[in-house]
Design a protein around this motif. Sequence first.
Motif, PDB file in Angstrom:
ATOM      1  N   GLY A 289     -23.671  11.496  -7.784  1.00  0.00           N
ATOM      2  CA  GLY A 289     -23.760  12.934  -7.518  1.00  0.00           C
ATOM      3  C   GLY A 289     -24.812  13.308  -6.502  1.00  0.00           C
ATOM      4  N   ALA A 290     -25.282  12.347  -5.682  1.00  0.00           N
ATOM      5  CA  ALA A 290     -26.312  12.652  -4.688  1.00  0.00           C
ATOM      6  C   ALA A 290     -25.733  13.502  -3.573  1.00  0.00           C
ATOM      7  CB  ALA A 290     -26.883  11.359  -4.115  1.00  0.00           C
ATOM      8  N   GLY A 291     -26.531  14.406  -3.066  1.00  0.00           N
ATOM      9  CA  GLY A 291     -26.110  15.214  -1.934  1.00  0.00           C
ATOM     10  C   GLY A 291     -25.349  16.459  -2.345  1.00  0.00           C
ATOM     11  N   SER A 292     -24.939  17.225  -1.337  1.00  0.00           N
ATOM     12  CA  SER A 292     -24.231  18.477  -1.586  1.00  0.00           C
ATOM     13  C   SER A 292     -23.157  18.679  -0.527  1.00  0.00           C
ATOM     14  CB  SER A 292     -25.212  19.650  -1.589  1.00  0.00           C
ATOM     15  OG  SER A 292     -25.912  19.699  -0.354  1.00  0.00           O
ATOM     16  N   THR A 293     -22.230  19.588  -0.811  1.00  0.00           N
ATOM     17  CA  THR A 293     -21.164  19.928   0.127  1.00  0.00           C
ATOM     18  C   THR A 293     -21.094  21.442   0.268  1.00  0.00           C
ATOM     19  OG1 THR A 293     -19.863  18.000  -0.549  1.00  0.00           O
ATOM     20  CG2 THR A 293     -18.717  19.722   0.686  1.00  0.00           C
ATOM     21  N   PHE A 294     -21.163  21.890   1.500  1.00  0.00           N
ATOM     22  CA  PHE A 294     -20.976  23.310   1.793  1.00  0.00           C
ATOM     23  C   PHE A 294     -19.525  23.529   2.213  1.00  0.00           C
ATOM     24  CE2 PHE A 294     -25.514  23.094   1.943  1.00  0.00           C
ATOM     25  CZ  PHE A 294     -25.962  24.366   1.637  1.00  0.00           C
ATOM     26  N   PHE A 295     -18.888  24.542   1.620  1.00  0.00           N
ATOM     27  CA  PHE A 295     -17.521  24.910   1.950  1.00  0.00           C
ATOM     28  C   PHE A 295     -17.517  26.336   2.501  1.00  0.00           C
ATOM     29  CE2 PHE A 295     -17.236  21.941  -1.602  1.00  0.00           C
ATOM     30  CZ  PHE A 295     -16.235  21.060  -1.207  1.00  0.00           C
ATOM     31  N   PHE A 296     -16.671  26.584   3.497  1.00  0.00           N
ATOM     32  CA  PHE A 296     -16.418  27.973   3.886  1.00  0.00           C
ATOM     33  C   PHE A 296     -14.969  28.099   4.334  1.00  0.00           C
ATOM     34  CE2 PHE A 296     -17.497  26.193   8.022  1.00  0.00           C
ATOM     35  CZ  PHE A 296     -16.720  26.893   8.935  1.00  0.00           C
ATOM     36  N   THR A 297     -14.405  29.270   4.117  1.00  0.00           N
ATOM     37  CA  THR A 297     -13.000  29.495   4.435  1.00  0.00           C
ATOM     38  C   THR A 297     -12.843  30.570   5.499  1.00  0.00           C
ATOM     39  OG1 THR A 297     -12.799  31.139   2.664  1.00  0.00           O
ATOM     40  CG2 THR A 297     -12.273  28.855   2.103  1.00  0.00           C
ATOM     41  N   ILE A 298     -11.736  30.480   6.236  1.00  0.00           N
ATOM     42  CA  ILE A 298     -11.342  31.535   7.168  1.00  0.00           C
ATOM     43  C   ILE A 298      -9.838  31.729   7.024  1.00  0.00           C
ATOM     44  CG2 ILE A 298     -13.173  31.026   8.834  1.00  0.00           C
ATOM     45  CD1 ILE A 298     -11.041  29.673  10.598  1.00  0.00           C
ATOM     46  N   SER A 299      -9.358  32.892   7.389  1.00  0.00           N
ATOM     47  CA  SER A 299      -7.922  33.146   7.328  1.00  0.00           C
ATOM     48  C   SER A 299      -7.188  32.250   8.317  1.00  0.00           C
ATOM     49  CB  SER A 299      -7.626  34.615   7.659  1.00  0.00           C
ATOM     50  OG  SER A 299      -8.257  35.464   6.723  1.00  0.00           O
ATOM     51  N   ALA A 300      -6.041  31.697   7.891  1.00  0.00           N
ATOM     52  CA  ALA A 300      -5.252  30.801   8.742  1.00  0.00           C
ATOM     53  C   ALA A 300      -4.130  31.594   9.399  1.00  0.00           C
ATOM     54  CB  ALA A 300      -4.695  29.650   7.919  1.00  0.00           C
ATOM     55  N   ILE A 301      -4.349  31.989  10.657  1.00  0.00           N
ATOM     56  CA  ILE A 301      -3.320  32.706  11.415  1.00  0.00           C
ATOM     57  C   ILE A 301      -2.832  31.763  12.515  1.00  0.00           C
ATOM     58  CG2 ILE A 301      -2.788  34.790  12.740  1.00  0.00           C
ATOM     59  CD1 ILE A 301      -5.310  36.045  11.497  1.00  0.00           C
ATOM     60  N   PRO A 302      -1.682  31.099  12.313  1.00  0.00           N
ATOM     61  CA  PRO A 302      -1.221  30.081  13.269  1.00  0.00           C
ATOM     62  C   PRO A 302      -0.933  30.672  14.647  1.00  0.00           C
ATOM     63  CG  PRO A 302       0.008  29.962  11.211  1.00  0.00           C
ATOM     64  CD  PRO A 302      -0.760  31.248  11.190  1.00  0.00           C
ATOM     65  N   PHE A 303      -1.054  29.818  15.654  1.00  0.00           N
ATOM     66  CA  PHE A 303      -0.746  30.202  17.024  1.00  0.00           C
ATOM     67  C   PHE A 303      -0.075  29.023  17.697  1.00  0.00           C
ATOM     68  CE2 PHE A 303      -2.145  29.730  21.471  1.00  0.00           C
ATOM     69  CZ  PHE A 303      -1.483  30.812  22.031  1.00  0.00           C
ATOM     70  N   ASN A 304       1.062  29.238  18.312  1.00  0.00           N
ATOM     71  CA  ASN A 304       1.785  28.170  19.007  1.00  0.00           C
ATOM     72  C   ASN A 304       1.482  28.234  20.493  1.00  0.00           C
ATOM     73  OD1 ASN A 304       3.104  27.245  16.648  1.00  0.00           O
ATOM     74  ND2 ASN A 304       4.573  28.919  16.818  1.00  0.00           N
ATOM     75  N   PRO A 305       0.678  27.292  21.006  1.00  0.00           N
ATOM     76  CA  PRO A 305       0.313  27.329  22.429  1.00  0.00           C
ATOM     77  C   PRO A 305       1.492  26.919  23.298  1.00  0.00           C
ATOM     78  CG  PRO A 305      -0.489  25.305  21.441  1.00  0.00           C
ATOM     79  CD  PRO A 305       0.120  26.120  20.323  1.00  0.00           C
ATOM     80  N   PRO A 306       1.517  27.351  24.562  1.00  0.00           N
ATOM     81  CA  PRO A 306       2.581  26.896  25.463  1.00  0.00           C
ATOM     82  C   PRO A 306       2.524  25.387  25.649  1.00  0.00           C
ATOM     83  CG  PRO A 306       0.850  28.052  26.665  1.00  0.00           C
ATOM     84  CD  PRO A 306       0.567  28.258  25.214  1.00  0.00           C
ATOM     85  N   LYS A 307       3.684  24.774  25.846  1.00  0.00           N
ATOM     86  CA  LYS A 307       3.749  23.314  25.937  1.00  0.00           C
ATOM     87  C   LYS A 307       3.005  22.779  27.144  1.00  0.00           C
ATOM     88  CE  LYS A 307       8.097  22.825  23.455  1.00  0.00           C
ATOM     89  NZ  LYS A 307       9.500  22.348  23.495  1.00  0.00           N
ATOM     90  N   SER A 308       2.816  23.610  28.143  1.00  0.00           N
ATOM     91  CA  SER A 308       2.159  23.145  29.364  1.00  0.00           C
ATOM     92  C   SER A 308       0.646  23.189  29.276  1.00  0.00           C
ATOM     93  CB  SER A 308       2.603  24.012  30.548  1.00  0.00           C
ATOM     94  OG  SER A 308       2.243  25.361  30.315  1.00  0.00           O
ATOM     95  N   ILE A 309       0.137  23.502  28.069  1.00  0.00           N
ATOM     96  CA  ILE A 309      -1.320  23.649  27.927  1.00  0.00           C
ATOM     97  C   ILE A 309      -2.044  22.368  28.302  1.00  0.00           C
ATOM     98  CG2 ILE A 309      -1.405  22.961  25.500  1.00  0.00           C
ATOM     99  CD1 ILE A 309      -3.579  25.150  25.188  1.00  0.00           C
ATOM    100  N   ASN A 310      -3.132  22.500  29.023  1.00  0.00           N
ATOM    101  CA  ASN A 310      -3.908  21.356  29.474  1.00  0.00           C
ATOM    102  C   ASN A 310      -5.205  21.269  28.721  1.00  0.00           C
ATOM    103  OD1 ASN A 310      -2.949  19.559  31.343  1.00  0.00           O
ATOM    104  ND2 ASN A 310      -3.154  21.010  33.043  1.00  0.00           N
ATOM    105  N   ARG A 311      -5.435  20.188  28.012  1.00  0.00           N
ATOM    106  CA  ARG A 311      -6.716  19.977  27.338  1.00  0.00           C
ATOM    107  C   ARG A 311      -7.625  19.179  28.243  1.00  0.00           C
ATOM    108  NH1 ARG A 311      -6.468  17.487  21.574  1.00  0.00           N
ATOM    109  NH2 ARG A 311      -8.678  17.726  21.922  1.00  0.00           N
ATOM    110  N   ASN A 312      -8.872  19.557  28.265  1.00  0.00           N
ATOM    111  CA  ASN A 312      -9.853  18.802  29.038  1.00  0.00           C
ATOM    112  C   ASN A 312     -10.263  17.586  28.230  1.00  0.00           C
ATOM    113  OD1 ASN A 312     -11.841  17.881  30.668  1.00  0.00           O
ATOM    114  ND2 ASN A 312     -13.107  19.740  30.601  1.00  0.00           N
ATOM    115  N   GLU A 313      -9.712  16.445  28.578  1.00  0.00           N
ATOM    116  CA  GLU A 313      -9.925  15.247  27.776  1.00  0.00           C
ATOM    117  C   GLU A 313     -11.329  14.697  27.912  1.00  0.00           C
ATOM    118  OE1 GLU A 313      -7.877  14.184  25.648  1.00  0.00           O
ATOM    119  OE2 GLU A 313      -6.184  15.437  26.178  1.00  0.00           O
ATOM    120  N   ASN A 314     -11.989  15.038  29.010  1.00  0.00           N
ATOM    121  CA  ASN A 314     -13.326  14.479  29.199  1.00  0.00           C
ATOM    122  C   ASN A 314     -14.252  15.536  29.772  1.00  0.00           C
ATOM    123  OD1 ASN A 314     -15.501  12.788  29.447  1.00  0.00           O
ATOM    124  ND2 ASN A 314     -14.723  11.699  31.241  1.00  0.00           N
ATOM    125  N   PRO A 315     -14.676  16.519  28.920  1.00  0.00           N
ATOM    126  CA  PRO A 315     -15.506  17.604  29.432  1.00  0.00           C
ATOM    127  C   PRO A 315     -16.874  17.157  29.884  1.00  0.00           C
ATOM    128  CG  PRO A 315     -15.437  17.662  27.051  1.00  0.00           C
ATOM    129  CD  PRO A 315     -14.478  16.601  27.482  1.00  0.00           C
TER     130      PRO A 315
END
Length: 448
Positions: A289-315
């Motif tokens: 039982g050593a240690g602790s865990t902090f939990f927090f919640t937020i509302s889950a409002i899904p969003f579908n990004p456009p397929k052409s979205i570009n992620r910066n793989e190496n910022p």
Amino acid sequence: MKKQIKPISKSDKLRQAAELLVNKKESGHKPSLSVSETLKIIHELEIHQLELEMQNEELKKAREKAEENERLKSSFLANMSHEIRTPMNGILGFTQILKTFEMNEEERQNYIEIIEKSGIRMLNIINDIISISKIESQQVEISIAETNINEQVEYIYHFFKLEAEQKKLNLSFKNDLPDEKAFFRTDREKVYAILTNLVKNAIKFTPTGSVELGYSLKDDFIEFFVRDSGPGIPKDQQEIIFGRFIQGTRKLSQNYEGSGLGLSISKAYTEMLGGKIRVENNASHNGNGAGSTFFFTISAIPFNPPKSINRNENPGKKINDKARGLNILIVEDDKISRMLLNTMVKDLSKNIFNATNGIEAVNVCRNNPEIDLVLMDINIPKRNGYEATREIRGFNRKVKIIAQTAYALEGDREKSIAVGCNNYVSKPINRTGLRSMISGYFPKLTKA
């Protein structure tokens, strides 16, 4: 002149009726009131007395609460004085040593690192004070946008990885969703602030072992967690640690630096996002039982990004320091800040122009259409950075403009983007972060 008749209050009528009853009884005369009227008056007197007792109890509690708040605020101010003066002592003290004493290169680098760490510590304190002040004055706004929560968790992991390694802690993360399903609508900056506060605390209070962060999707909300193998949080402290002016447990606060505002800020932000925050000890996750865990919640409002979205793989791509060619305009009225920016981007530039006010900035841009990049201070004389940017955009849509400001308040980034800036950095400006941002707009300056 008519004499004004003062209205008789209910309590005055009750008092007069009670006096009438007493006087009649003492004089041996029967009261002129009926039994039912007498009982009614006595009943109302009892209710009135009960109301007075309740009011007195409420006043007593209010006084005790005010005294406790005053004590906590006094303690908070004393702690703030200590937290600000301590890093200032390091900054000013080691600056004097660097100026006065001869030393070898290793000593010099060590003192410079101390100054840098002290500056970061002081900046964190200032940011916390600004955040809690805005929360207290109800000036914090929610800015909902499309957010990839996988990227947020991974960013926090990479941001704290080196700090965890320096303490020989094992830092890990766990994402519950694949990338294509990890897009939601929320306030990205507030989620980032909450995670940052929790992970920073976990690393600070964990002497050995591990820290893990992640999230899981549960029905219509997302539950984030930060788990550590530290000393844990006693049951009687698990609620009060989220209070404003309280720095964790009294015992722990004596040994660790910090404003004690991080959890209070996190609680306020979580509630603004429609969620809750709590802490549990780790008995359900490991044997001892050593240690602790902090939990927090937020509302889950899904969003579908456009397929052409570009992620910066190496910022974090590095600038090729040998590359030259940018024409850069630095708009800054403060001499030291202007010198600093010139030094930061000197090796990336072909030409550097300087302006100290908004009118001058507009004229330099108009007369030099070859300018590739503008580093625009917002708080400048004659015409502020917002107005200057808006005017520049009237005749030049291609130039990249990065706003930079010492205000760094919530909404500044959105306001900068709205008037035509491409991005935003807050002071003190991080050299690596600025150069990484520039590399995103000018890829030829980067190397694989």
